[in-house]
Each structure stands twice: as C-alpha cells, then as structure tokens.
Write a protein that holds these residues in place. Structure first.
Motif, PDB file in Angstrom:
ATOM      1  N   ASN A 190       0.829  -1.198   0.000  1.00 49.28           N
ATOM      2  CA  ASN A 190       0.000   0.000   0.000  1.00 49.28           C
ATOM      3  C   ASN A 190       0.866   1.251   0.000  1.00 49.28           C
ATOM      4  N   THR A 191       0.305   2.355  -0.458  1.00 49.56           N
ATOM      5  CA  THR A 191       0.950   3.655  -0.403  1.00 49.56           C
ATOM      6  C   THR A 191       0.068   4.595   0.415  1.00 49.56           C
ATOM      7  N   CYS A 192       0.650   5.216   1.443  1.00 43.89           N
ATOM      8  CA  CYS A 192      -0.094   6.140   2.299  1.00 43.89           C
ATOM      9  C   CYS A 192       0.711   7.426   2.439  1.00 43.89           C
ATOM     10  N   TYR A 193       0.125   8.553   2.037  1.00 46.90           N
ATOM     11  CA  TYR A 193       0.831   9.824   2.200  1.00 46.90           C
ATOM     12  C   TYR A 193      -0.168  10.957   2.411  1.00 46.90           C
ATOM     13  N   GLY A 194       0.323  12.020   3.024  1.00 46.08           N
ATOM     14  CA  GLY A 194      -0.491  13.212   3.208  1.00 46.08           C
ATOM     15  C   GLY A 194      -1.589  13.087   4.229  1.00 46.08           C
TER      16      GLY A 194
END
Length: 505
Positions: A190-194
């Motif tokens: 997964n990608t999690c940002y901001g």
C-alpha cells in the motif's frame, strides 16, 4: 420425483452456492428495476447490488460516479466469496452509503472482497472503506483520498488482507487503521501519504472488547511518506508482528516505526523489523521507538535508519532486555534510556548492540536519487552485500519484487541492488535473446530450467518479473517505454545465469 429432489438438495448442500452464483452489474445508465444480470440490464446503484448479493455472487461496477453502499449480515464462504469489483479504473464513490458516513461499509459479513474502487471525500466521521466484525475479507486496489476519518478502517477482522491500496490526505486520522482484537492481518503493497496522522496504525484497544491484542500481523512492501503525526507505522498492543521491506520517509512530528502500549492489552512485542528504509526529517522524532515492554523479543536487522532531527536518532529503547539489533546503517544517535537523550553508535555498541552496523555515508552515496524520493541503492552503496542472512526465513524479495539476495549477501534496506555491470553485457552461459532491438516480443533461449527473469530499466528498477520451468521463453515488452533494459536470469537458488541488454524500440 421425491428421490430426485432429495438428490438435488444434497448436491446443492455439497457445492454451496456455486451452482447458483450470479454476476450482477451496476452502471450510471442502469435502473434498479432491471435484472442486473448483464451490463445492458444493469442496476443503477451500488446499494441495489449489495442488497441482492449473497455467497458466491460478484457485483461488477462500470466506470462512473456513485453513492456508497452498505453490505452487512450476509456471509460468503472460502469457496464462494462475495465480490464487489470495479470494471474499469474510474469507479468513483463520492457520496456516503445509506446508513453510515462511509463510502463502503462491510459489517458482520465474512469472506467479502472489495476491489478497485475510488472513494473520496467522505464527510463527518466517514471512512473510505470500513470493514468491521468481518473475517477473511480483502480490500485491494482501492484509492481513498480526502476522507474525514481514514482511508481504510477495520475492527475485529481476523485474517484480513489489505493490499495495493492508495490512502491519502485523511482529514482527521490515518491512511490505514487496523483496530481491536484482529488477528493475522496482512497489510502489504500500500501507499499512504499526506494523512493528518499515521500512515498505518494498529491498535488492539482492550476497552472495545476482545483480548485487546492483534496477533501475527504482517506489514510489508508499503510506501509511507509525508504523514503528519505519531509514526509511519504505529503499533499498540500487537504480538509478534513482522515488518519488512517498507519505505518510510519524510513523516513529520512522529517516529518511523513505534512499538508501545497505550490502549492495547500488552506492549507490542516480539517484533521482527527487517530490511526497511526509514528516513526521518528534521521535524520528525525517532527512527524506531521501542517503549518499555516492547523490547521483549524484538529484533531489528538489515534496516537503513537515518534521522535528520537535531538530536533524536535512529533507535531508542526504554529497556534493553531481550532486545537485539544489528546489521543496520545508522546515524550516530541512539538511546538506551528512552526519548530523553541520545548516545553515539560506539556507546550503543558497548551495550552489546549493532556490532556489525555501520555509520551512514552521505545520502547521495547510499541512494540513487534521494532528492527526488528515489531510495534504490546507488552503485557502490555501503548497503550492498552488508546484511545478515538471519532474515532469510521471512525476506525473500525486495520492495520491487526482486529476489534476495542477488549478490554475496543480503543488501540492507528495502531495495536489493541489481548488479548491472558498466557495459551492461556480462557473460551469460549459453543464453541468447532475439530479436534485439525489438518493438514487441523478445525470446530468450538457452540451457536453463526453473528460473526467475527480471526486466530492469536503466535506473535499476524492476519493471517486469516472470518465472518459468525452462527455455525458450517469450516475453512481451510492448507495454514498456522505448529505451535500454536488462534481462536478469537466475536459477531457483537465486544464482545468476546471465544478464543481457535489450533495446526496446
């Protein structure tokens, strides 16, 4: 006739719902009075699909904009899951479902798969995707942006799989939140940002019921950056988690990874933290925070942990009993007394830790292009072949899917260096490729069996991965951009068979 009816009933009981499984369609051109059994007869709303779906059914959703849905109190089975799947790449949910403020709510419903939805801007206390009191569920390939609480939230969900999602800009809390007594969760790729708070958060939360422990979590292959508070990965009340191949950088006002007890029934313990790359900015806190009790059985190997805070550093532990750490690349700031102060790596080593670890070289000597967020290893990086094989029961590939190790030993960090020579043409044993150059397919011939093939771009990134039983092998390169690529072949023991340059026209 009675005997035939009895036989039919018995057959249905043996095969579950597979003989009765239906595929329903939803589109913006549909009507809820339709049968839903074809795209031409599609339903109009997601909720209609959720209302009719039972074990074995699939609800396929055409590109368009929709209100959310609520699916509850109906179970799939291991053989006959309930599947909600986007047909295209632009299935957008931008309004809450009919019961809660969430875009998708799965509740008291086992064996459900949610695949490929975009869920943005849920209001109030809404989550993009919420899964509670539901076991063996899957949430994959979803994009959740700007939701009021979290991108993906789960609670009391044993054996959940959360993979290949993008969770961004949650207004109040986290990208992904696994809560309550939820055992064996897998959170990967997964990608999690901001997000306002944490990238990926685990909380056993004894006050909510159950045993207050999340057991045997696996967290790997995630990219977590520019989140706002607490940590990239936060673990409260987690027993024996496995955390590897994560890239965690530029998270603010928090740790890279935090192990502790607050709401959970125990301090997170027995953690295996292997082959992660953690870069803490000047406004961050510690690389890895290990609170009292979380030291028990925790192992930290093969990580790059760099910290640009004024005095906080790479690893801090409140208690060093039953704690091990080694073969890491570190800045010269550690602590054996919690968050209050730092000591040098040499002083830390005198306590019995990180005997084989190294002080970090400058970023540009370790990584390919760190200024632009590329943390692949640079040619000649100190991380190459500097790790330990103590991780090899758990870490067999890197963040790109490249097999580990490629060289003489494991590389340190989330990426394995791909050994491309200066001219790109090391000798290969009786291996030929043709045509070369090519605009479409390339065939690889030679005397080899049971192999892995990686197609690597000029920047060292793995862009294609295949396995095969034997030569010849034909591979399509038509989806790749024109340029120079390298074909890396290894046998099943990850020994190099050959490396060939190919030009994609």
């Amino acid at each position: 006739m009675r005997d035939f009816t009895s036989l039919l009933i018995a057959l249905l009981l043996l095969t579950g719902n597979s003989l009765l499984a239906a595929t329903y369609y939803v589109s913006n051109a549909g009507n809820n009075s339709n049968s839903g059994l074809s795209l031409a007869q599609s339903f109009l709303t997601l909720q209609k699909g959720a209302d009719v779906a039972i074990a074995g059914d699939t609800v396929l959703v055409a590109n368009g904009t929709y209100a959310g849905f609520d699916f509850r109190n109906k179970n799939g089975t291991a053989a006959n899951r309930v599947v909600f799947q986007a047909l295209g790449t632009n299935v957008l949910i931008n309004q809450s479902g009919p019961i809660r403020s969430d875009g998708i709510n799965i509740e008291n419903a086992d064996y459900v798969t949610v695949d490929g939805f975009i869920v943005n801007g849920m209001p109030g206390n809404g989550n993009g995707v919420r899964v509670v009191t539901s076991d063996f569920c899957v949430v994959r390939n979803c994009s959740c942006d700007g939701n009021a609480e979290r991108g993906i939230f789960t609670g009391f969900t044993n054996d959940i799989l959360i993979e290949n999602n993008i969770c961004t800009n949650s207004v109040d809390e986290h990208g992904i939140y696994v809560s309550n007594s939820s055992d064996r969760p897998i959170v990967r790729f997964n990608t999690c940002y901001g997000n306002n708070n944490i990238g990926i958060h685990f909380n056993g939360d004894l006050s909510a019921g159950g045993d207050g422990i999340i057991s045997d979590a696996q967290v790997y292959g995630n990219v977590l950056y520019d989140n706002g508070q607490a940590a990239g990965i936060n673990m409260d009340g987690v027993l024996n988690p496995l955390i590897f191949n994560n890239l965690i950088f530029n998270n603010h006002f928090g740790q890279g990874i935090a192990l502790f007890q607050q709401d959970g029934a125990i301090a997170t313990r027995g953690a295996k933290i292997f082959n992660n790359t953690i870069i803490v900015p000047s406004d961050g806190r510690w690389g890895i925070l290990v609170r009292d009790g979380s030291n028990i059985g925790t192992q930290i190997y093969n990580n790059i942990i760099l910290n640009f805070h004024a005095w906080r550093g790479c690893i801090t532990v409140d208690n060093t009993a039953q704690f091990t750490s080694d073969y890491n690349i570190l800045h010269d700031k550690m602590s054996a007394s919690g968050d209050g102060s730092a000591i040098s790596l040499l002083q830390w080593q005198a306590l019995g830790f990180d005997a084989h670890s190294q002080l970090a070289d400058p970023l540009v000597d370790i990584f390919g292009d760190p200024a632009n967020g590329d943390y692949h290893l640079a040619i000649g990086s100190q991380a190459i072949d500097a790790g330990t094989t103590l991780v090899n029961s758990f870490v067999n590939n890197d963040l790109d899917g490249a097999p580990r190790p490629l060289g003489a030993a494991f590389d340190i960090g989330c990426y394995e260096f791909v050994p491309i020579s200066g001219n790109g043409e090391p000798s290969g044993a009786l291996i030929e490729i043709f045509p070369n150059p090519t605009s479409d397919f390339v065939t690889i011939s030679g005397e080899f069996t049971h192999f892995h093939l990686q197609v690597i771009d000029a920047n060292g990134r793995v862009v294609l991965y295949r396995t095969g039983a034997g030569a010849p092998l034909t591979v399509s390169l038509k989806d790749l951009s024109p340029g120079v690529y390298f074909l890396l072949l290894e046998n099943e023991r990850n020994q190099l068979l050959g490396l060939k340059k190919v030009i994609r026209e």
